[in-house]
Design an enzyme around this catalytic site. Sequence first.
Site, PDB file in Angstrom:
ATOM      1  N   ARG A 123       0.736  -1.077  -0.144  1.00 42.54           N
ATOM      2  CA  ARG A 123      -0.189  -0.181  -0.120  1.00 42.54           C
ATOM      3  C   ARG A 123       0.960   1.447   0.142  1.00 42.54           C
ATOM      4  NH1 ARG A 123      -2.465   3.135   4.227  1.00 42.54           N
ATOM      5  NH2 ARG A 123      -5.171   4.094   3.112  1.00 42.54           N
ATOM      6  N   HIS A 211      -5.984  10.063  -0.071  1.00 42.47           N
ATOM      7  CA  HIS A 211      -7.085  10.036   0.010  1.00 42.47           C
ATOM      8  C   HIS A 211      -7.900  11.355  -0.651  1.00 42.47           C
ATOM      9  CE1 HIS A 211      -7.237   7.433   3.595  1.00 42.47           C
ATOM     10  NE2 HIS A 211      -5.779   8.146   4.343  1.00 42.47           N
TER      11      HIS A 211
END
Length: 320
Positions: A123, A211
């Site tokens: 990630r 994000h």
Amino acid sequence: MAGTARALVFPGQGSQAVGMGKDLADAYPAAAQVFEQVDDALGESFSKLIFEGPEDKLTLTANAQPALMAVSLAALRAIEAESGKTIAEICDYVAGHSLGEYSALAAAGTLDIAIAARLLRLRGESMQKAVPVGEGAMAALIGADLETAEKIAATARPGPDGDQVCDIANDNGGGQIVLSGHAEAIERVLTLAGEHGVRRAVKLPVSAPFHCSLMAPAADVMADALAATDLRAPLVPLIANVTAAPCDEPDDIRRQLVEQVTGRVRWRETVESFAGLGVTAVAELGAGKVLSGIVKRIDKSVDAHAINTPADVAGFVAAL
């Protein structure tokens, strides 16, 4: 357990510090074992980096993410060993901020620690690669409400070609909202903030715009990785970042972990949901005191504490 429930929460990036978790590993064999498992999973002496640095290497996204998870799980294993209780006897819900959601899921038994470490390494790497260095940025608005932040983001968004990204990345609560997107748009945010009466706007020292929609390539990588990962139902429900609602279905968790890469971390709403769930106590496990501090700012009636030293563990276990 209405009115007496407890949630364990797990910190995100920015809480890391060289030496974190060392005293837990020294004091509790169960905590030391977590660091050994992560070392084995990543095929390196990763715990040496956590305990000794250097700081600039630990801060790299691909290192900070699994490192923070390791420290959080070390704290949990210490609590379990000292109390003789299972996660389901210790708490009623788990939640984590961004990468902390993986820590929460490892705590709740959905993921093994080794798998969580490898997923977080992937990630971190994929998020770093999604946007060339310098093209993205993030800024925190201090003293802003969500409506004002959304207006600022919308005004900052149009670029020369009308296609610049500026998204709300974290609604942290306590008057702190983080915007993420193209570097030029974030520079405009810093100017616009004052015009909209925001107390302070601070550009964050991050290496990528997390994000926001620019993270779509990383979301694709995680979708493939999670599709190949067996997820178990959590032993206690997860309050998910993207919905701020409890979830205990593995397929829903998998989907939400993918959405989380580009989606908003709804931390304010998560904390606000605690009241409806009967949560009156929150323990932040791992490095730092960021989340427990935010919880107390949002809802002063919640008993919130950080647990990151052997003394913290002892105090928490004594109160169970």
